[in-house]
Design a protein around this motif. Structure first.
Motif, PDB file in Angstrom:
ATOM      1  N   UNK A   1       0.832  -1.202   0.000  1.00  0.00           N
ATOM      2  CA  UNK A   1       0.000   0.000   0.000  1.00  0.00           C
ATOM      3  C   UNK A   1       0.870   1.256   0.000  1.00  0.00           C
ATOM      4  N   UNK A   2       1.906   1.246   0.819  1.00  0.00           N
ATOM      5  CA  UNK A   2       2.824   2.392   0.896  1.00  0.00           C
ATOM      6  C   UNK A   2       3.580   2.550  -0.424  1.00  0.00           C
ATOM      7  N   UNK A   3       4.068   1.443  -0.972  1.00  0.00           N
ATOM      8  CA  UNK A   3       4.835   1.500  -2.217  1.00  0.00           C
ATOM      9  C   UNK A   3       3.955   1.902  -3.390  1.00  0.00           C
ATOM     10  N   UNK A   4       2.749   1.343  -3.454  1.00  0.00           N
ATOM     11  CA  UNK A   4       1.832   1.687  -4.529  1.00  0.00           C
ATOM     12  C   UNK A   4       1.439   3.149  -4.490  1.00  0.00           C
ATOM     13  N   UNK A   5       1.258   3.680  -3.287  1.00  0.00           N
ATOM     14  CA  UNK A   5       0.924   5.095  -3.130  1.00  0.00           C
ATOM     15  C   UNK A   5       2.073   5.972  -3.617  1.00  0.00           C
ATOM     16  N   UNK A   6       3.300   5.606  -3.244  1.00  0.00           N
ATOM     17  CA  UNK A   6       4.474   6.373  -3.671  1.00  0.00           C
ATOM     18  C   UNK A   6       4.631   6.332  -5.187  1.00  0.00           C
ATOM     19  N   UNK A   7       4.377   5.178  -5.790  1.00  0.00           N
ATOM     20  CA  UNK A   7       4.499   5.048  -7.245  1.00  0.00           C
ATOM     21  C   UNK A   7       3.423   5.878  -7.947  1.00  0.00           C
TER      22      UNK A   7
ATOM     23  N   UNK B   1       5.760  -3.704 -15.865  1.00  0.00           N
ATOM     24  CA  UNK B   1       5.312  -3.518 -14.481  1.00  0.00           C
ATOM     25  C   UNK B   1       6.525  -3.386 -13.573  1.00  0.00           C
ATOM     26  N   UNK B   2       6.580  -2.339 -12.757  1.00  0.00           N
ATOM     27  CA  UNK B   2       7.709  -2.195 -11.839  1.00  0.00           C
ATOM     28  C   UNK B   2       7.647  -3.214 -10.709  1.00  0.00           C
ATOM     29  N   UNK B   3       8.786  -3.760 -10.364  1.00  0.00           N
ATOM     30  CA  UNK B   3       8.907  -4.619  -9.182  1.00  0.00           C
ATOM     31  C   UNK B   3       9.246  -3.693  -8.025  1.00  0.00           C
ATOM     32  N   UNK B   4       8.255  -3.328  -7.245  1.00  0.00           N
ATOM     33  CA  UNK B   4       8.445  -2.362  -6.174  1.00  0.00           C
ATOM     34  C   UNK B   4       8.979  -3.037  -4.910  1.00  0.00           C
ATOM     35  N   UNK B   5       9.923  -2.362  -4.267  1.00  0.00           N
ATOM     36  CA  UNK B   5      10.448  -2.868  -3.001  1.00  0.00           C
ATOM     37  C   UNK B   5      11.879  -3.341  -3.056  1.00  0.00           C
ATOM     38  N   UNK B   6      12.467  -3.464  -4.255  1.00  0.00           N
ATOM     39  CA  UNK B   6      13.871  -3.855  -4.344  1.00  0.00           C
ATOM     40  C   UNK B   6      14.730  -2.602  -4.474  1.00  0.00           C
ATOM     41  N   UNK B   7      15.986  -2.737  -4.107  1.00  0.00           N
ATOM     42  CA  UNK B   7      16.893  -1.591  -4.079  1.00  0.00           C
ATOM     43  C   UNK B   7      17.469  -1.316  -5.467  1.00  0.00           C
TER      44      UNK B   7
ATOM     45  N   UNK C   1      11.303   7.080  -7.445  1.00  0.00           N
ATOM     46  CA  UNK C   1      10.283   6.326  -6.715  1.00  0.00           C
ATOM     47  C   UNK C   1      10.866   5.633  -5.478  1.00  0.00           C
ATOM     48  N   UNK C   2      12.032   5.038  -5.619  1.00  0.00           N
ATOM     49  CA  UNK C   2      12.594   4.307  -4.470  1.00  0.00           C
ATOM     50  C   UNK C   2      12.879   5.208  -3.271  1.00  0.00           C
ATOM     51  N   UNK C   3      13.480   6.389  -3.457  1.00  0.00           N
ATOM     52  CA  UNK C   3      13.633   7.283  -2.303  1.00  0.00           C
ATOM     53  C   UNK C   3      12.298   7.675  -1.675  1.00  0.00           C
ATOM     54  N   UNK C   4      11.273   7.812  -2.495  1.00  0.00           N
ATOM     55  CA  UNK C   4       9.936   8.124  -1.975  1.00  0.00           C
ATOM     56  C   UNK C   4       9.408   6.963  -1.120  1.00  0.00           C
ATOM     57  N   UNK C   5       9.616   5.754  -1.625  1.00  0.00           N
ATOM     58  CA  UNK C   5       9.172   4.572  -0.872  1.00  0.00           C
ATOM     59  C   UNK C   5       9.924   4.472   0.451  1.00  0.00           C
ATOM     60  N   UNK C   6      11.230   4.682   0.407  1.00  0.00           N
ATOM     61  CA  UNK C   6      12.036   4.601   1.627  1.00  0.00           C
ATOM     62  C   UNK C   6      11.574   5.619   2.660  1.00  0.00           C
ATOM     63  N   UNK C   7      11.299   6.842   2.190  1.00  0.00           N
ATOM     64  CA  UNK C   7      10.862   7.892   3.107  1.00  0.00           C
ATOM     65  C   UNK C   7       9.514   7.551   3.732  1.00  0.00           C
ATOM     66  N   UNK C   8       8.596   7.034   2.920  1.00  0.00           N
ATOM     67  CA  UNK C   8       7.263   6.687   3.425  1.00  0.00           C
ATOM     68  C   UNK C   8       7.328   5.544   4.426  1.00  0.00           C
ATOM     69  N   UNK C   9       8.156   4.548   4.141  1.00  0.00           N
ATOM     70  CA  UNK C   9       8.288   3.418   5.061  1.00  0.00           C
ATOM     71  C   UNK C   9       8.994   3.827   6.346  1.00  0.00           C
ATOM     72  N   UNK C  10       9.935   4.746   6.227  1.00  0.00           N
ATOM     73  CA  UNK C  10      10.635   5.228   7.412  1.00  0.00           C
ATOM     74  C   UNK C  10       9.686   5.963   8.352  1.00  0.00           C
ATOM     75  N   UNK C  11       8.669   6.618   7.777  1.00  0.00           N
ATOM     76  CA  UNK C  11       7.691   7.330   8.596  1.00  0.00           C
ATOM     77  C   UNK C  11       6.843   6.354   9.404  1.00  0.00           C
ATOM     78  N   UNK C  12       6.647   5.133   8.851  1.00  0.00           N
ATOM     79  CA  UNK C  12       5.854   4.111   9.543  1.00  0.00           C
ATOM     80  C   UNK C  12       6.734   3.319  10.511  1.00  0.00           C
TER      81      UNK C  12
ATOM     82  N   UNK D   1      12.542  13.199   1.637  1.00  0.00           N
ATOM     83  CA  UNK D   1      11.821  13.265   0.375  1.00  0.00           C
ATOM     84  C   UNK D   1      10.325  13.309   0.636  1.00  0.00           C
ATOM     85  N   UNK D   2       9.617  14.190  -0.037  1.00  0.00           N
ATOM     86  CA  UNK D   2       8.168  14.291   0.118  1.00  0.00           C
ATOM     87  C   UNK D   2       7.491  13.212  -0.715  1.00  0.00           C
ATOM     88  N   UNK D   3       6.542  12.485  -0.104  1.00  0.00           N
ATOM     89  CA  UNK D   3       5.844  11.412  -0.822  1.00  0.00           C
ATOM     90  C   UNK D   3       4.378  11.733  -0.923  1.00  0.00           C
TER      91      UNK D   3
END
Length: 347
Positions: A160-166, A287-293, A323-334, A345-347
């Protein structure tokens, strides 16, 4: 930006990959270099056949003497065929020689190679494939579409977090709507798995969770991300693709059976072309594989040259929008305990 293309991947490789490469070099000036990864002699011959100038400073062939077949077990073969085009192209992303990996080849192999070589981002346990699906309101992404068939409820929170960031970063959706696939819209509907995921999603900050959704909502409701495990997502996506092909075939049969219908169809050619473009996987490319570095784009196994070209475009967009920095920032907030350099980074 530099892209490593698995030129041996897919049902129609390497012809469609070289064709897609030619178009990508023509249409995407931001691409600084395109690496064609595969069996050198085969790729050189195909480039000559299609007229791709290997003296072009933006393109080069990287030899990979092994190929992971479409029917081979992905994870096992990745370990066995270390010199495969998937492995070598993924190594290029890992080493920083390329910014994105693109492949229409063995999905299991690409996911396994990405997970083993690139690892997952902080706060991500399992990566997920985000596959685009057109609906009345734009594009909805099914996440996961096949990378993780045995997901846990907490995996869907990360999706959900990654999809939102994408959706925000690449598609420009200000407040993406996230739904959970179930067998009814009511909060209490679903399996033990979806009920637990529902509870976790309701408590997750930073996402616009709209609750349970049903199959019809994929096309009729304003949704940007629909969550499910990889088993359900893959079955759902392939069923949708098969239905679209069947309806197209039935429509052609009915039209050809009547002269008046043929005349009407000729008048409606523009509408048919627009509908085909909107509903075809070729338009969305990969399709992007979200969550890998790293940026990993997985294209359809039966991709055409147009689909490969658009998969390269998706890779470039994913890199460019960070996208990846956005995902990292969003996950770090959780998960504040998870270290992340890009937390500003603003997501």
């Amino acid at each position: 930006m530099k892209v490593a293309l698995d030129a041996m991947g897919g049902d129609h490789a390497p012809a469609v990959n070289i064709g897609g490469a030619i178009d990508a070099l023509r249409y995407y000036p931001k691409m600084q270099h395109l690496y064609l990864v595969g069996i050198k002699s085969v790729l050189e011959e195909e480039c000559r056949r299609q007229g791709l100038d290997l003296n072009d400073p933006r393109v080069s062939i990287v030899d990979a003497p092994e190929v992971i077949g479409m029917a081979e077990p992905g994870a096992k073969t990745v370990r066995k065929k270390k010199n495969s085009s998937i492995n070598i192209a993924m190594d290029m992303v890992k080493d920083g020689r390329a910014d994105a990996f693109v492949s229409a080849g063995n999905t299991g192999g690409a996911v396994a190679a990405a997970t083993l070589k690139l690892r997952t981002l902080p706060g991500v346990d399992r990566a997920g494939i985000a596959s685009a699906l057109p609906n009345e309101y734009g594009i909805c992404h099914i996440l996961d579409a096949g990378a993780n068939p045995e997901a846990k409820p907490e995996h869907l929170v990360a999706y959900a977090v990654m999809g939102t960031a994408f959706a925000r970063g690449v598609l420009g959706v200000k407040e993406p709507k996230v739904g959970l696939m179930s067998n009814g819209e009511e909060d209490e509907k679903g399996t033990t798995f979806t009920k637990e995921a529902f509870k976790l999603l309701k408590q997750t900050p930073g996402i616009n969770f709209v609750g349970n959704v049903e199959g019809r909502d994929l096309f009729e409701s304003e949704l940007d991300v629909v969550l499910c495990d990889g088993f359900v997502g893959n079955v759902m996506l392939k069923s949708i693709e098969a239905t679209a092909k069947a309806v197209s075939k039935w429509l052609k049969t009915e039209i050809k059976g009547n002269p008046l219908r043929i005349a009407g169809a000729m008048l409606a050619q523009g509408a048919f072309r627009a509908l085909k473009e909107k509903s075809s996987y070729e338009t969305y490319g990969g399709s992007p594989l979200l969550g890998v570095n790293g940026v990993v784009i997985i294209a359809h196994g039966s991709s055409t040259a147009l689909a490969v070209r658009n998969a390269i475009r998706v890779g470039l967009e994913t890199v460019e929008t960070g996208v990846n920095p956005r995902i990292e920032a969003a996950l770090a907030a959780i998960h504040p305990s998870a270290p992340v350099e890009a937390a500003t980074v603003t997501v």
